[in-house]
Design a protein around this motif. Sequence first.
Motif, PDB file in Angstrom:
ATOM      1  N   GLY A  57     -16.506   6.532  11.304  1.00 58.57           N
ATOM      2  CA  GLY A  57     -15.271   5.813  11.013  1.00 58.57           C
ATOM      3  C   GLY A  57     -15.151   5.394   9.564  1.00 58.57           C
ATOM      4  N   THR A  58     -15.607   6.245   8.654  1.00 58.92           N
ATOM      5  CA  THR A  58     -15.549   5.938   7.224  1.00 58.92           C
ATOM      6  C   THR A  58     -14.238   6.436   6.620  1.00 58.92           C
ATOM      7  OG1 THR A  58     -17.943   5.958   6.867  1.00 58.92           O
ATOM      8  CG2 THR A  58     -16.562   6.489   4.972  1.00 58.92           C
ATOM      9  N   PRO A  59     -13.501   5.584   5.915  1.00 62.01           N
ATOM     10  CA  PRO A  59     -12.293   6.046   5.211  1.00 62.01           C
ATOM     11  C   PRO A  59     -12.683   6.718   3.903  1.00 62.01           C
ATOM     12  CG  PRO A  59     -12.580   3.697   4.866  1.00 62.01           C
ATOM     13  CD  PRO A  59     -13.698   4.132   5.775  1.00 62.01           C
ATOM     14  N   HIS A  60     -12.886   8.023   3.942  1.00 66.24           N
ATOM     15  CA  HIS A  60     -13.400   8.735   2.773  1.00 66.24           C
ATOM     16  C   HIS A  60     -12.351   8.962   1.689  1.00 66.24           C
ATOM     17  CE1 HIS A  60     -17.410   9.691   4.206  1.00 66.24           C
ATOM     18  NE2 HIS A  60     -16.912  10.065   5.368  1.00 66.24           N
ATOM     19  N   LEU A  61     -11.103   9.147   2.068  1.00 69.48           N
ATOM     20  CA  LEU A  61     -10.086   9.591   1.121  1.00 69.48           C
ATOM     21  C   LEU A  61      -9.297   8.409   0.569  1.00 69.48           C
ATOM     22  CD1 LEU A  61      -8.764  12.628   3.190  1.00 69.48           C
ATOM     23  CD2 LEU A  61     -10.654  12.564   1.541  1.00 69.48           C
ATOM     24  N   PRO A  62      -9.005   8.401  -0.731  1.00 72.13           N
ATOM     25  CA  PRO A  62      -8.203   7.313  -1.297  1.00 72.13           C
ATOM     26  C   PRO A  62      -6.776   7.370  -0.775  1.00 72.13           C
ATOM     27  CG  PRO A  62      -8.541   9.035  -2.934  1.00 72.13           C
ATOM     28  CD  PRO A  62      -9.398   9.390  -1.760  1.00 72.13           C
ATOM     29  N   PRO A  63      -6.116   6.224  -0.656  1.00 71.34           N
ATOM     30  CA  PRO A  63      -4.727   6.221  -0.186  1.00 71.34           C
ATOM     31  C   PRO A  63      -3.811   6.874  -1.210  1.00 71.34           C
ATOM     32  CG  PRO A  63      -5.370   4.038  -0.949  1.00 71.34           C
ATOM     33  CD  PRO A  63      -6.610   4.872  -0.949  1.00 71.34           C
ATOM     34  N   PRO A  64      -2.688   7.430  -0.766  1.00 70.49           N
ATOM     35  CA  PRO A  64      -1.760   8.073  -1.702  1.00 70.49           C
ATOM     36  C   PRO A  64      -1.170   7.063  -2.677  1.00 70.49           C
ATOM     37  CG  PRO A  64      -0.763   7.851   0.469  1.00 70.49           C
ATOM     38  CD  PRO A  64      -2.198   7.481   0.623  1.00 70.49           C
ATOM     39  N   LYS A  65      -0.919   7.515  -3.877  1.00 76.25           N
ATOM     40  CA  LYS A  65      -0.369   6.643  -4.915  1.00 76.25           C
ATOM     41  C   LYS A  65       1.155   6.767  -4.969  1.00 76.25           C
ATOM     42  CE  LYS A  65      -4.426   6.744  -7.940  1.00 76.25           C
ATOM     43  NZ  LYS A  65      -5.298   7.400  -6.950  1.00 76.25           N
ATOM     44  N   GLY A  66       1.792   5.669  -5.362  1.00 76.85           N
ATOM     45  CA  GLY A  66       3.228   5.685  -5.568  1.00 76.85           C
ATOM     46  C   GLY A  66       4.058   5.686  -4.307  1.00 76.85           C
ATOM     47  N   MET A  67       3.443   5.400  -3.164  1.00 78.10           N
ATOM     48  CA  MET A  67       4.179   5.384  -1.904  1.00 78.10           C
ATOM     49  C   MET A  67       4.583   3.955  -1.569  1.00 78.10           C
ATOM     50  SD  MET A  67       3.085   6.888   1.834  1.00 78.10           S
ATOM     51  CE  MET A  67       3.275   8.571   1.237  1.00 78.10           C
ATOM     52  N   SER A  68       5.838   3.774  -1.239  1.00 80.87           N
ATOM     53  CA  SER A  68       6.354   2.449  -0.930  1.00 80.87           C
ATOM     54  C   SER A  68       5.616   1.838   0.254  1.00 80.87           C
ATOM     55  CB  SER A  68       7.848   2.544  -0.612  1.00 80.87           C
ATOM     56  OG  SER A  68       8.362   1.283  -0.231  1.00 80.87           O
ATOM     57  N   GLY A  69       5.207   0.584   0.102  1.00 74.60           N
ATOM     58  CA  GLY A  69       4.552  -0.135   1.187  1.00 74.60           C
ATOM     59  C   GLY A  69       3.073   0.135   1.325  1.00 74.60           C
ATOM     60  N   VAL A  70       2.494   0.946   0.435  1.00 73.22           N
ATOM     61  CA  VAL A  70       1.063   1.262   0.513  1.00 73.22           C
ATOM     62  C   VAL A  70       0.327   0.561  -0.621  1.00 73.22           C
ATOM     63  CG1 VAL A  70      -0.677   3.079   0.379  1.00 73.22           C
ATOM     64  CG2 VAL A  70       1.455   3.478   1.621  1.00 73.22           C
ATOM     65  N   LYS A 158      -1.171   3.340   7.742  1.00 73.99           N
ATOM     66  CA  LYS A 158      -0.367   3.714   6.573  1.00 73.99           C
ATOM     67  C   LYS A 158      -1.044   3.281   5.275  1.00 73.99           C
ATOM     68  CE  LYS A 158       4.256   3.299   4.545  1.00 73.99           C
ATOM     69  NZ  LYS A 158       5.622   2.737   4.698  1.00 73.99           N
ATOM     70  N   GLN A 159      -1.706   2.124   5.280  1.00 74.87           N
ATOM     71  CA  GLN A 159      -2.393   1.657   4.077  1.00 74.87           C
ATOM     72  C   GLN A 159      -3.550   2.576   3.695  1.00 74.87           C
ATOM     73  OE1 GLN A 159      -0.984  -0.924   2.401  1.00 74.87           O
ATOM     74  NE2 GLN A 159       0.483  -0.763   4.084  1.00 74.87           N
ATOM     75  N   VAL A 160      -4.071   3.305   4.676  1.00 74.23           N
ATOM     76  CA  VAL A 160      -5.232   4.166   4.433  1.00 74.23           C
ATOM     77  C   VAL A 160      -4.826   5.585   4.067  1.00 74.23           C
ATOM     78  CG1 VAL A 160      -7.379   5.069   5.416  1.00 74.23           C
ATOM     79  CG2 VAL A 160      -6.608   2.765   6.019  1.00 74.23           C
ATOM     80  N   CYS A 161      -3.844   6.150   4.802  1.00 71.32           N
ATOM     81  CA  CYS A 161      -3.521   7.567   4.588  1.00 71.32           C
ATOM     82  C   CYS A 161      -2.063   7.823   4.234  1.00 71.32           C
ATOM     83  CB  CYS A 161      -3.900   8.384   5.823  1.00 71.32           C
ATOM     84  SG  CYS A 161      -2.815   8.131   7.247  1.00 71.32           S
ATOM     85  N   GLY A 162      -1.218   6.779   4.254  1.00 69.11           N
ATOM     86  CA  GLY A 162       0.184   6.961   3.910  1.00 69.11           C
ATOM     87  C   GLY A 162       1.078   7.284   5.083  1.00 69.11           C
ATOM     88  N   GLN A 163       0.508   7.431   6.284  1.00 69.72           N
ATOM     89  CA  GLN A 163       1.286   7.722   7.482  1.00 69.72           C
ATOM     90  C   GLN A 163       0.951   6.712   8.570  1.00 69.72           C
ATOM     91  OE1 GLN A 163       0.338  12.261   7.523  1.00 69.72           O
ATOM     92  NE2 GLN A 163       2.202  11.993   8.725  1.00 69.72           N
TER      93      GLN A 163
END
Length: 220
Positions: A57-70, A158-163
Amino acid sequence: MLLVWWTPITGEALSLLALFLIGGTLSLIGHSAGGWLARVYMEEFGVSQISLLLTLGTPHLPPPKGMSGVIDQTRGLLDYVEKNCSKAVYTPQLKYVCIAGRYIQGARLFGNSNVNANAAVPIEDDLQISEVAVVKDMNNSTPNSPTFRARFIGQGYKQVCGQADVWGDGVVPEASAHLEGALNVTLDGVYHSPVGSDDVSRPWYGSPAVVEQWVYHLLS
């Protein structure tokens, strides 16, 4: 920064442990943030005595940049990991095994998602520890009307992957817990944390019946 003090302490501890190895190697297991902290350790201290990194359960990938609400909850640490740590591999000498939980599907905060947020995830286990891992909310929601719980969890995803309307372990989306190049595994019905979990209706990565599904990687 967290990494400034964490990696030297961990390095000293593992160096002492390595003194007891006689021609053997170490296997590292990291849950949640512990998985990418282990990757930082491997980058800074080397992998000559490490044969396996297993993340849960490791969040390996950085969240997307420039996305509203993230908002990047790691304050750039996952960007650092992605840019500075070696890519995952699965070789006889070094194996990365990334395990994700598929506990509940999130939903968007507004509007209807194509989600049945009440859908239960059956646990296929010889011990029959539970019939379901996601308990249905007993309210008037319909399959086309996501519950508040699914919307709330979706905002975390959404904070983690943008969805928001993706599957995950209740905290980390399934896709974020996998790494290109690793052996990626998804376990149905597995919750993220021991907090709020139990071994029957909401097992987490450390529950006995779940451990049995990944511990063999340490022995192979």
